[in-house]
Design an enzyme around this catalytic site. Structure first.
Site, PDB file in Angstrom:
ATOM      1  N   GLU A  41       3.847 -11.074  -6.243  1.00  0.00           N
ATOM      2  CA  GLU A  41       2.696 -11.238  -7.128  1.00  0.00           C
ATOM      3  C   GLU A  41       2.925 -10.702  -8.533  1.00  0.00           C
ATOM      4  OE1 GLU A  41       1.873  -7.335  -4.832  1.00  0.00           O
ATOM      5  OE2 GLU A  41       2.971  -9.212  -4.566  1.00  0.00           O
ATOM      6  N   HIS A  84       7.486  -7.645  -3.960  1.00  0.00           N
ATOM      7  CA  HIS A  84       6.151  -8.029  -4.436  1.00  0.00           C
ATOM      8  C   HIS A  84       6.231  -9.354  -5.212  1.00  0.00           C
ATOM      9  CE1 HIS A  84       3.851  -4.380  -3.419  1.00  0.00           C
ATOM     10  NE2 HIS A  84       5.032  -3.782  -3.525  1.00  0.00           N
ATOM     11  N   GLY A 113       0.818  -1.199   0.000  1.00  0.00           N
ATOM     12  CA  GLY A 113       0.000   0.000   0.000  1.00  0.00           C
ATOM     13  C   GLY A 113       0.854   1.252   0.000  1.00  0.00           C
ATOM     14  N   CYS A 143       5.270  -6.131   1.469  1.00  0.00           N
ATOM     15  CA  CYS A 143       5.692  -4.737   1.431  1.00  0.00           C
ATOM     16  C   CYS A 143       5.110  -3.968   2.621  1.00  0.00           C
ATOM     17  CB  CYS A 143       5.303  -4.116   0.087  1.00  0.00           C
ATOM     18  SG  CYS A 143       6.193  -2.587  -0.280  1.00  0.00           S
ATOM     19  N   TYR A 144       4.130  -3.081   2.417  1.00  0.00           N
ATOM     20  CA  TYR A 144       3.513  -2.386   3.551  1.00  0.00           C
ATOM     21  C   TYR A 144       2.975  -3.388   4.560  1.00  0.00           C
ATOM     22  CZ  TYR A 144       0.114   0.348   6.235  1.00  0.00           C
ATOM     23  OH  TYR A 144      -0.616   0.921   7.261  1.00  0.00           O
ATOM     24  N   SER A 183     -25.385  -9.216 -24.457  1.00  0.00           N
ATOM     25  CA  SER A 183     -24.759  -8.467 -25.541  1.00  0.00           C
ATOM     26  C   SER A 183     -24.226  -9.381 -26.634  1.00  0.00           C
ATOM     27  CB  SER A 183     -23.607  -7.626 -24.985  1.00  0.00           C
ATOM     28  OG  SER A 183     -22.537  -8.467 -24.580  1.00  0.00           O
ATOM     29  N   GLY A 184     -24.037 -10.660 -26.310  1.00  0.00           N
ATOM     30  CA  GLY A 184     -23.401 -11.579 -27.239  1.00  0.00           C
ATOM     31  C   GLY A 184     -21.917 -11.714 -26.993  1.00  0.00           C
ATOM     32  N   GLY A 185     -21.380 -10.899 -26.080  1.00  0.00           N
ATOM     33  CA  GLY A 185     -19.976 -11.011 -25.716  1.00  0.00           C
ATOM     34  C   GLY A 185     -19.735 -12.158 -24.757  1.00  0.00           C
ATOM     35  N   VAL A 186     -18.477 -12.394 -24.449  1.00  0.00           N
ATOM     36  CA  VAL A 186     -18.102 -13.518 -23.592  1.00  0.00           C
ATOM     37  C   VAL A 186     -18.776 -13.424 -22.226  1.00  0.00           C
ATOM     38  CG1 VAL A 186     -16.178 -14.706 -22.478  1.00  0.00           C
ATOM     39  CG2 VAL A 186     -15.875 -13.703 -24.748  1.00  0.00           C
ATOM     40  N   ASP A 187     -18.699 -12.263 -21.598  1.00  0.00           N
ATOM     41  CA  ASP A 187     -19.133 -12.124 -20.213  1.00  0.00           C
ATOM     42  C   ASP A 187     -20.625 -12.365 -20.060  1.00  0.00           C
ATOM     43  OD1 ASP A 187     -16.500 -11.310 -20.065  1.00  0.00           O
ATOM     44  OD2 ASP A 187     -17.014  -9.186 -20.051  1.00  0.00           O
ATOM     45  N   SER A 188     -21.430 -11.673 -20.850  1.00  0.00           N
ATOM     46  CA  SER A 188     -22.877 -11.826 -20.699  1.00  0.00           C
ATOM     47  C   SER A 188     -23.339 -13.207 -21.154  1.00  0.00           C
ATOM     48  CB  SER A 188     -23.619 -10.734 -21.463  1.00  0.00           C
ATOM     49  OG  SER A 188     -23.389 -10.825 -22.855  1.00  0.00           O
ATOM     50  N   SER A 189     -22.667 -13.796 -22.139  1.00  0.00           N
ATOM     51  CA  SER A 189     -23.044 -15.139 -22.596  1.00  0.00           C
ATOM     52  C   SER A 189     -22.781 -16.186 -21.525  1.00  0.00           C
ATOM     53  CB  SER A 189     -22.289 -15.506 -23.876  1.00  0.00           C
ATOM     54  OG  SER A 189     -22.603 -14.627 -24.933  1.00  0.00           O
ATOM     55  N   LYS A 231     -11.121 -12.186 -16.780  1.00  0.00           N
ATOM     56  CA  LYS A 231     -11.598 -12.628 -18.093  1.00  0.00           C
ATOM     57  C   LYS A 231     -11.195 -14.065 -18.414  1.00  0.00           C
ATOM     58  CE  LYS A 231     -13.195 -10.336 -21.061  1.00  0.00           C
ATOM     59  NZ  LYS A 231     -14.576 -10.057 -21.506  1.00  0.00           N
TER      60      LYS A 231
END
Length: 516
Positions: free
Chosen positions: A173, A171, A56, A82-83, A225-231, A372
């Site tokens: 990560e 870090h 942070g 770190c922090y 919408s037809g996109g990946v997420d909404s499908s 995603k």
């Protein structure tokens, strides 16, 4: 179902906190990010297998610096980053010094004694890590031993001699830390005893149970919408509640060329879900008239979507109480701090901070905590075809945020044609699957050109293509020169009103993927 091992990540405001969650999940261990306001009683009830304190921007001595309750250190194994490491030292009585050993960038550390965090590391070899801190620890707290050092930092890592408390000043990560994933895995499996059971199948099973318990026998609509997420969101909710779900596809007038027809065909073939199509293009264009500020655009679009969904509910004869959205973690992160922490708003996504107040729906967002690539894996587990799960992302606000400045039908027409040519040439070159997202942007400038021996003063189109895993970070895609030449030549030759094409070579950060 096997009980999930859960790692609790406390967000102290680091720009890398979400990467900690990714690394844990990549090890097939479930993680959640929560704010530092979670008290010991809440954490104890949450029952984590382990706790990670993020980095942070604060100093432990700063006014209103967020600090953990020392009781948290006795609930489960703890790793401070770190922090987070400095805070552990401070809570246990050590001095944290300001300045003097400021480190930003790569450094080489070396384990100086056996430590479970560095299991498998050769103490004779240096390991490159990423440092990003202004304060440092002069001496470890009582009961701690130093486990790694670097030329610039003699206390690069420490651990308690008898309690499961660990800290690293770097870090692990970030990708710049060469063996960071190994360090995190050692904490997860060797220290916390976590089990790698968080899989797409386990996620689906858990979400189906949650959705059924929430919805009961109520009707639900999904903005598709037809996109990946909404499908994927629609397929997941449909598996949970069947024909209680009605999907609504909204033609906003902001879609790509032939998008409406493609979505209707694809959804009908593969999902078998009731689909209502609404043409709301005039409504959206009216809402966007004379609007040029990106945040105002997103708010106008978000509010209009809700108005349309409410109208669709009445039109479909359903009294839907819930609205399904394909909101993802990057949407939430960029719109506001998902944890109640101090993260700044990068942009307001229409489906997060841009929703209309007082809407009639309660939200169902089953993908809200996923990145995603995780969504794509869930889609594959649900049996969706690759043509759906492998599509490039397309934002809900559509081309409105790719027409910089006021949105008009003539500007949308120019952008649609340019974008279609761009994607067509990418596919012809066999590069579509190498690229995470590609799109054209219509810039609010004009430039002088010469076409047919005559002076022109026309539009400039910018092209964007990036590689990424999850959209949180991205690099620009290095097109072969011959492919870029074909794309530019076709756009200028075939799209009236364009005489110049430029290519965006910005990475994220510092840029975002979309221009607005």
């Amino acid at each position: 179902m096997t009980a999930l091992s859960r790692i609790l990540i406390i967000d102290y405001g680091s720009q890398y906190t979400q990467l900690i969650a990714r690394r844990v999940r990549e090890a097939r261990v479930y993680s959640e990010i929560h704010p530092p306001t979670r008290d010991a009683a809440w954490i104890r009830e949450w029952n984590p297998a382990g706790i990670i304190f993020s980095g942070g921007p604060n100093s432990v001595y700063g006014e209103n610096a967020p600090l953990a309750d020392p009781a948290v250190l006795d609930i489960a194994p703890v790793l401070g980053v770190c922090y987070g490491m400095q805070m552990i030292a401070y809570l246990l009585g050590a001095e944290v010094a300001r300045g003097g050993q400021r480190q930003y960038g790569r450094d080489d550390i070396r384990p100086i004694r056996d430590s479970v965090l560095f299991h498998g590391f050769d103490p004779a070899e240096n390991t490159t890590v990423w440092m990003s801190h202004g304060d440092h620890i002069d001496a470890p707290p009582a009961g701690f031993r130093v486990t790694a050092a670097s030329a610039g930092n003699p206390i690069a890592a420490f651990e308690h001699e008898s309690r499961a408390i660990y800290g690293v000043q770097f870090h692990p990560e970030v990708a710049h830390t060469a063996r960071g994933s190994e360090i995190i895995a050692n904490f997860l499996f060797e220290v916390c005893g976590a089990k790698p059971t968080w899989t797409p199948g386990a996620f689906i099973q858990d979400e189906i149970a949650k959705i059924r318990a929430l919805v009961g026998d109520a009707q639900v609509i999904c903005g598709l919408s037809g996109g990946v997420d909404s499908s994927v969101a629609a397929a997941l909710v449909h598996r949970a509640i069947g024909n209680q779900l009605t999907c609504v596809f909204v033609d906003t007038g902001l879609l790509r060329l032939h998008e409406r027809e493609q979505v209707q065909q694809t959804m009908g073939r593969h999902l078998g879900i009731t689909l209502v199509t609404m043409d709301a293009s005039e409504r959206f264009l009216d809402a966007l008239r004379d609007v040029s500020d990106p945040e105002a655009k997103r708010r106008a679009i978000g509010h209009t979507f809700i108005d349309v969904f409410e109208a669709a509910t009445a039109q479909a004869g359903t009294n839907a109480k819930f609205l399904v959205q394909g909101t993802l973690y990057p949407d939430v992160i960029e719109s506001s701090s998902p944890t109640g922490g101090a993260s700044v708003t990068i942009k307001t996504h229409h489906n997060v901070g841009g929703l209309k107040p007082g809407m009639q729906f309660a939200l169902i967002e089953p993908l809200r905590e996923l990145f995603k690539d995780e969504v794509r894996n869930v889609g594959r587990e649900l049996g969706l075809p690759e043509e759906m799960v492998g599509r490039h992302p397309f934002p809900g606000p559509g081309l409105a945020i790719r027409v910089l400045g006021p949105v008009s039908e003539p500007a949308l027409h120019v952008l649609r044609l340019a974008d279609s040519i761009y994607l067509d040439e990418i596919r012809k070159a066999g590069l579509y699957d190498e690229i995470w997202q590609a799109f054209a942007v219509l810039l609010p400038v004009r430039s002088v050109g010469v076409m047919g021996d005559e002076r022109t003063y026309d539009n400039v189109v910018a092209l964007r293509a990036v590689t990424s895993t999850d959209g949180m970070t991205a690099d620009w895609y290095p097109f072969p020169h011959d492919v870029m030449a074909r794309i530019s030549n076709r756009i200028i030759r075939e799209v009236d009103g364009v005489n110049r094409v430029v290519y965006d070579v910005s990475s994220k950060p510092p840029a975002t993927i979309e221009w607005e």
